[in-house]
Write a protein that holds these residues in place. Structure first.
Motif, PDB file in Angstrom:
ATOM      1  N   LEU A   1       0.848  -1.183   0.000  1.00  0.00           N
ATOM      2  CA  LEU A   1       0.000   0.000   0.000  1.00  0.00           C
ATOM      3  C   LEU A   1       0.890   1.242   0.000  1.00  0.00           C
ATOM      4  O   LEU A   1       2.070   1.171   0.382  1.00  0.00           O
ATOM      5  CB  LEU A   1      -0.897  -0.010   1.235  1.00  0.00           C
ATOM      6  N   PRO A   2       0.366   2.388  -0.410  1.00  0.00           N
ATOM      7  CA  PRO A   2       1.183   3.611  -0.452  1.00  0.00           C
ATOM      8  C   PRO A   2       1.828   3.964   0.888  1.00  0.00           C
ATOM      9  O   PRO A   2       2.927   4.487   0.919  1.00  0.00           O
ATOM     10  CB  PRO A   2       0.191   4.690  -0.883  1.00  0.00           C
ATOM     11  N   ASP A   3       1.169   3.651   1.991  1.00  0.00           N
ATOM     12  CA  ASP A   3       1.710   3.962   3.318  1.00  0.00           C
ATOM     13  C   ASP A   3       2.301   2.722   3.995  1.00  0.00           C
ATOM     14  O   ASP A   3       2.353   2.637   5.216  1.00  0.00           O
ATOM     15  CB  ASP A   3       0.644   4.602   4.193  1.00  0.00           C
ATOM     16  N   ALA A   4       2.786   1.778   3.200  1.00  0.00           N
ATOM     17  CA  ALA A   4       3.300   0.512   3.730  1.00  0.00           C
ATOM     18  C   ALA A   4       4.428   0.714   4.729  1.00  0.00           C
ATOM     19  O   ALA A   4       4.446   0.088   5.794  1.00  0.00           O
ATOM     20  CB  ALA A   4       3.755  -0.400   2.587  1.00  0.00           C
ATOM     21  N   ALA A   5       5.383   1.563   4.394  1.00  0.00           N
ATOM     22  CA  ALA A   5       6.531   1.762   5.290  1.00  0.00           C
ATOM     23  C   ALA A   5       6.085   2.295   6.647  1.00  0.00           C
ATOM     24  O   ALA A   5       6.567   1.848   7.691  1.00  0.00           O
ATOM     25  CB  ALA A   5       7.543   2.699   4.648  1.00  0.00           C
ATOM     26  N   GLU A   6       5.134   3.235   6.629  1.00  0.00           N
ATOM     27  CA  GLU A   6       4.635   3.814   7.882  1.00  0.00           C
ATOM     28  C   GLU A   6       3.894   2.764   8.712  1.00  0.00           C
ATOM     29  O   GLU A   6       4.107   2.650   9.923  1.00  0.00           O
ATOM     30  CB  GLU A   6       3.710   4.986   7.579  1.00  0.00           C
ATOM     31  N   LYS A   7       3.018   1.978   8.057  1.00  0.00           N
ATOM     32  CA  LYS A   7       2.264   0.952   8.781  1.00  0.00           C
ATOM     33  C   LYS A   7       3.186  -0.139   9.319  1.00  0.00           C
ATOM     34  O   LYS A   7       3.018  -0.589  10.453  1.00  0.00           O
ATOM     35  CB  LYS A   7       1.194   0.343   7.876  1.00  0.00           C
ATOM     36  N   ALA A   8       4.165  -0.551   8.523  1.00  0.00           N
ATOM     37  CA  ALA A   8       5.102  -1.575   8.977  1.00  0.00           C
ATOM     38  C   ALA A   8       5.943  -1.044  10.138  1.00  0.00           C
ATOM     39  O   ALA A   8       6.223  -1.771  11.091  1.00  0.00           O
ATOM     40  CB  ALA A   8       5.988  -2.031   7.828  1.00  0.00           C
ATOM     41  N   SER A   9       6.324   0.214  10.058  1.00  0.00           N
ATOM     42  CA  SER A   9       7.111   0.833  11.125  1.00  0.00           C
ATOM     43  C   SER A   9       6.317   0.880  12.428  1.00  0.00           C
ATOM     44  O   SER A   9       6.857   0.600  13.509  1.00  0.00           O
ATOM     45  CB  SER A   9       7.536   2.238  10.707  1.00  0.00           C
ATOM     46  N   GLN A  10       5.034   1.222  12.346  1.00  0.00           N
ATOM     47  CA  GLN A  10       4.172   1.252  13.527  1.00  0.00           C
ATOM     48  C   GLN A  10       4.023  -0.156  14.111  1.00  0.00           C
ATOM     49  O   GLN A  10       4.092  -0.351  15.325  1.00  0.00           O
ATOM     50  CB  GLN A  10       2.797   1.835  13.196  1.00  0.00           C
ATOM     51  N   HIS A  11       3.843  -1.133  13.233  1.00  0.00           N
ATOM     52  CA  HIS A  11       3.724  -2.521  13.668  1.00  0.00           C
ATOM     53  C   HIS A  11       5.004  -2.949  14.385  1.00  0.00           C
ATOM     54  O   HIS A  11       4.959  -3.611  15.429  1.00  0.00           O
ATOM     55  CB  HIS A  11       3.438  -3.413  12.461  1.00  0.00           C
ATOM     56  N   ASP A  12       6.144  -2.559  13.836  1.00  0.00           N
ATOM     57  CA  ASP A  12       7.425  -2.892  14.460  1.00  0.00           C
ATOM     58  C   ASP A  12       7.577  -2.216  15.825  1.00  0.00           C
ATOM     59  O   ASP A  12       8.074  -2.830  16.766  1.00  0.00           O
ATOM     60  CB  ASP A  12       8.593  -2.488  13.554  1.00  0.00           C
ATOM     61  N   ALA A  13       7.143  -0.981  15.933  1.00  0.00           N
ATOM     62  CA  ALA A  13       7.229  -0.274  17.216  1.00  0.00           C
ATOM     63  C   ALA A  13       6.395  -1.000  18.277  1.00  0.00           C
ATOM     64  O   ALA A  13       6.836  -1.175  19.418  1.00  0.00           O
ATOM     65  CB  ALA A  13       6.772   1.180  17.065  1.00  0.00           C
ATOM     66  N   GLU A  14       5.205  -1.441  17.900  1.00  0.00           N
ATOM     67  CA  GLU A  14       4.360  -2.196  18.818  1.00  0.00           C
ATOM     68  C   GLU A  14       5.023  -3.517  19.177  1.00  0.00           C
ATOM     69  O   GLU A  14       5.002  -3.943  20.334  1.00  0.00           O
ATOM     70  CB  GLU A  14       2.985  -2.449  18.201  1.00  0.00           C
ATOM     71  N   GLY A  15       5.620  -4.165  18.182  1.00  0.00           N
ATOM     72  CA  GLY A  15       6.299  -5.441  18.420  1.00  0.00           C
ATOM     73  C   GLY A  15       7.479  -5.289  19.363  1.00  0.00           C
ATOM     74  O   GLY A  15       7.709  -6.150  20.218  1.00  0.00           O
ATOM     75  N   LYS A  16       8.225  -4.220  19.224  1.00  0.00           N
ATOM     76  CA  LYS A  16       9.363  -3.977  20.117  1.00  0.00           C
ATOM     77  C   LYS A  16       8.892  -3.808  21.559  1.00  0.00           C
ATOM     78  O   LYS A  16       9.512  -4.315  22.497  1.00  0.00           O
ATOM     79  CB  LYS A  16      10.133  -2.740  19.682  1.00  0.00           C
ATOM     80  N   GLU A  17       7.805  -3.084  21.744  1.00  0.00           N
ATOM     81  CA  GLU A  17       7.272  -2.882  23.092  1.00  0.00           C
ATOM     82  C   GLU A  17       6.756  -4.205  23.663  1.00  0.00           C
ATOM     83  O   GLU A  17       6.985  -4.514  24.831  1.00  0.00           O
ATOM     84  CB  GLU A  17       6.160  -1.832  23.082  1.00  0.00           C
ATOM     85  N   LEU A  18       6.080  -5.000  22.852  1.00  0.00           N
ATOM     86  CA  LEU A  18       5.602  -6.303  23.317  1.00  0.00           C
ATOM     87  C   LEU A  18       6.778  -7.218  23.646  1.00  0.00           C
ATOM     88  O   LEU A  18       6.726  -7.978  24.619  1.00  0.00           O
ATOM     89  CB  LEU A  18       4.696  -6.944  22.264  1.00  0.00           C
TER      90      LEU A  18
END
Length: 108
Positions: free
Chosen positions: A67-84
């Protein structure tokens, strides 16, 4: 928590998003581990499960493209994953080492 390492133990864990798999893996042999078998709170298990279910929300499945905002969404997912991952390490304690594997391919 059984894996495919020599003696079946796994003190080295990895949190990684994937499709149709629990989000915790053996960091040595790569075996997917049963989330329910982790000695952590039900709340953290549920949050890890929900995080895993959001994996790939940056993909247009119909067109097999990012998707056009793929990098942003993946980055947010990674940030959540790091916290988990941090919380998982905290709940498991010193008997385990927990690392995080980001969705790097989507952040390029």
């Amino acid at each position: 928590m059984q894996c495919e390492c020599g003696d079946g133990t796994n003190e080295q864990l990895k949190v990684e998003g994937d499709f149709s798999a629990d989000p915790v893996w053996c960091a040595v042999c790569g075996a997917n581990l049963e989330l329910e078998e982790l000695p952590v709170t039900a709340e953290l298990k549920e949050e890890l499960w929900q995080w895993m279910l959001r994996y790939g929300t940056w993909i247009d499945w119909e067109n097999d493209a990012a998707l056009p905002d793929a990098a942003e969404k993946a980055s947010q997912h990674d940030a959540e994953g790091k916290e988990l991952t941090r919380r998982l390490q905290q709940e498991l304690g010193a008997a385990y080492t927990v690392q995080f594997s980001p969705s790097a391919a989507w952040n390029e």
